[in-house]
Design a protein around this motif. Sequence first.
Motif, short mmCIF file in Angstrom:
data_model
loop_
_atom_site.label_atom_id
_atom_site.label_comp_id
_atom_site.label_asym_id
_atom_site.label_seq_id
_atom_site.Cartn_x
_atom_site.Cartn_y
_atom_site.Cartn_z
N UNK A 320 25.79 35.96 40.00
CA UNK A 320 25.24 36.37 41.29
C UNK A 320 25.54 37.56 42.01
N UNK A 321 25.15 37.79 43.47
CA UNK A 321 25.38 39.03 43.96
C UNK A 321 26.98 39.24 44.34
N UNK A 322 27.29 38.06 44.90
CA UNK A 322 28.88 38.41 45.55
C UNK A 322 29.83 38.60 44.23
N UNK A 323 29.62 37.80 43.29
CA UNK A 323 30.48 38.11 41.98
C UNK A 323 30.18 39.55 41.50
N UNK A 324 29.19 39.89 41.50
CA UNK A 324 28.70 41.33 41.12
C UNK A 324 29.40 42.25 42.16
N UNK A 325 29.53 42.02 43.24
CA UNK A 325 30.12 43.14 43.92
C UNK A 325 31.79 43.12 43.90
N UNK A 326 32.33 41.85 43.53
CA UNK A 326 33.73 41.96 43.31
C UNK A 326 33.94 42.56 41.87
N UNK A 327 32.98 42.20 40.89
CA UNK A 327 33.30 42.66 39.71
C UNK A 327 33.12 44.34 39.69
N UNK A 328 32.14 44.92 40.31
CA UNK A 328 32.01 46.13 40.42
C UNK A 328 33.22 46.89 41.18
N UNK A 329 33.76 46.61 42.31
CA UNK A 329 34.83 47.01 42.83
C UNK A 329 36.12 47.02 41.97
N UNK A 330 36.22 45.71 41.23
CA UNK A 330 37.44 45.67 40.15
C UNK A 330 37.19 46.79 39.18
N UNK A 331 36.14 46.96 38.90
CA UNK A 331 35.90 47.82 37.83
C UNK A 331 36.11 49.36 38.11
N UNK A 332 35.75 49.83 39.48
CA UNK A 332 35.96 51.08 40.00
C UNK A 332 37.85 50.97 40.16
N UNK A 333 38.36 50.07 40.55
CA UNK A 333 39.82 50.25 40.86
C UNK A 333 40.55 50.18 39.54
N UNK A 334 40.08 49.62 38.48
CA UNK A 334 40.57 49.65 37.07
C UNK A 334 40.44 50.87 36.64
#
Lengths: 655, 248
Positions: A320-334
Amino acid sequence: MEQLLGFAVPGVPYGCAYAVFAVGLVLTYQTTGVFNFGYGAQAYASAFVFAWLVDDHAWPTWAAFVCAVVVLGPGLGLVFDRFLFRRIPSTNTTAKIVTGLSLLVGIPALLPVVFGNGNLVGAPSIVFNPGTVYFHLGAGVPVNGTYLSAALFTVAMLVVLVLLLRTTHLGLEMRAAAESSRLLELEGVNARRVTATAWAVSGLMAGIAGVLLAPTEVTIQPQDYVTLMVAAIAAAACAALRSMPVAALFGVLIGVVSLTAQGYLPTSSFWYSAVLPAFPFIVLVGALLFVPGLRRLGQATDPLSSVDPPLPLPAARARGREIDRIVRTGFWALLFAFVASMLTWMPPAWETVLNQGMAYSVVFLSVTFLTGTAGQLSLAQATLAGIAAFTAGQLASHLGLDFLAGAVLGALAASLVAGLLAFASLRLRGLGLALMTLAAALLFDVAVFPAQAVSGGTGGLALESRWLPLDLLSSNGHAYFLLAFVVLVVCAGAVTLVQRGTVGRFLAAMRGSELGAAGVGVNLAWQRVLAFALSGALAGVGGTLLAIQQTVIAPGEFNYQLSLAFVVIVVTTGVGTVEGAIQAGIGLVVLEQLLQYAPQRMQGLAFVVFAIGALTYAAHPEGIVELEKRRWTGRAERALKRLRRAPAPAVTGRP
Amino acid sequence: MIHGGNPALELDGVCAAYGPYRALFGVSFSVQEGAALALLGPNGAGKSTVARVVSGLVPASSGRIRVGGSDVTGKPAWAIARTGLSHVPEGRGVFDSLSVEENLVLSLRRRAGRRNLAASLERAYARFPLLAERRHHRVGTLSGGQQRLVSLAKVLVVPPRVLVADELSLGLAPSVVDDVYAAFADVRRSGTALVVVEQQVDRALGLASTAVVLEHGSVAYVGPPSGARGVVAQVLSRRSRPGSADRR
């Protein structure tokens, strides 16, 4: 005549070994529908255990035979069936091939871990005494026990198996089960039991073959069984995987012809050093190109395959869109954390390891692209990487060209070779294509890479620092890291763009259904050549990157075993996504580094871990990482929902 | 033979799914011995799935299936086949790589017994002389219609207790379809309960004593064939209206 016989007769035991394995391959294919790349590994396991029991533990020969052949042989076959091949949907040709490959890679690596590293001396012969000369052929050609037992066993096995398959009802049921186990079940036959029996028979045959043929080799090494497998594959291909007698005939011929040629050719000639070792691969390529029965090989035959549920969507697309946002933020942070750590506090040893992981990731991207996007299987990706590396190296050493410029030319060369390979095998699909690429990889391994003009011998070609700008070869500073990082990002981005663009759509259509894609106007031949060429270029870029990291271009770094391992590794972690390739690359080197801390005998275990990963692959062809991602996405989504619902106690009704 | 005696096949609230995709929602009906049931409905209504659930190819996620009064829910396909249920799947139902004779032997040896094998092969060849001519040819070299004859020969020689025929007439020439329906009438006379999945509504309704119409995986109609025609027309027209496909 006398001389000819003198050269040909010693070829008989080799020829018989090839024949026995070729017959085993045809048997397994005819009764289970699986091309068992692991057959040689099974035989090796039995031979190894037999020799281990007799030599190291002084068991009586008969007891060791019972244990290693009668119990272990069929046992292994049953284990393969129960835990691997039974779970693979009948139409998934790629999964069957990759699972077989993982056995080929995994078993020889696993045995020393279990039984220790001892170098075993040949097993005792159990039929005729190998040294004794029983009679002479013609005037002066001695025939000893080895020849006799090999010939006798080959003929006996052939007769028994042909009778089993062609005249018994069990044989009929086995052949039916290979085509469609579901259709057989509708006839009231327990197809699982039939297939399990087929695997047990095939395992028993592998065990007997391994133990009986072991005395022809001086020491028992996995390498011997792989060489044997290739010759056997060539013989089986000549028989279109259909006729066991034809396969046996070609097996014997390959053995006899290569030993006869070895006798006649002068040892210093090019024919002796390059062509002769490649003879089985040349036969294999010839068979693949000219045996018409092989063209339809590995195509789905099961009319009831639509009973299997369809593959799930990739996690990235299902969330879903919210999970997507969290995952994307996490990816950039990583990503930021990774770059920052590599530039600051990462210990040099681990920086080297992760650098290597990034180089591998680029090579693995080529697998992701070719297999995941285009649905084609290539077992020559390490070879393509090697072609690029050696091209760049030779250009630098002869013309003084900058290695990075050479890398671009090398990638072009690899791309050209891959395109030519695809062009030559346009009529082949699935298994046929896999075998063709395997033959090409072996050809390069044996005839091209070891040549003085290419690699400067087995030691390899050492890179010189003047070929490269910016001190890239030294492990001080972060020049190499920055180069590898930029290359990886560019390559990953390029693959993503191609996947999303027109070509990607065409390739996805081709992966889904060649017939359907051709129907809407996709030029299949061109798309295939294009996919191979692009993937070859990626492999080439990765290969040169790897060469800089290793500072020396050694043929051993680009052999066919690595190609097999690459495919197994990438496909088991997740071949559908770009992240999958990077996870696989980093995962491989981190695992290898961690195993450095483990006891000595565990060193070869990295490949075993990935081979065990194939266990999950059989049930989840989308890849293990992808599977876990989907599970965690589901969990996260449910957790979010619960969080959302918690502040509103009014909702009591359960759905 | 007994007509309208005990139910040979019963489905009771059967649901089924392919992975996450649900296909059947509580399907119930029953067929008596020697009776014929026509299973109708548009593409994607779940007709083939009903056939597959009955023969055990697709597991039922809930509900009960009984063959001849005994519960076969959750049993593997081969065990259900041994209770006397024969499922001729849609499309190709024979082994391409085996010869005509091998296909027949595979089926008849278990159902007719090893001793009667030769006699039942002879009966099959007598009924379909074309198959006798081609007995040693690979089935893959036969035409689609001829392959269907092999499937029919298997069930005609030893009639099963229940025959589930999934679109057996699909794509066949009208004269061959006549053969197929003559064969259906034959096995029915010998006491077999027939479930005929069909696109050719008139043909099936002419044969059947009961009709079941499926829509979106549920039963829209069970009853005498005379009432089914109207329902089928209704279901088809509802389906062609835009946006109606995802109502469920």
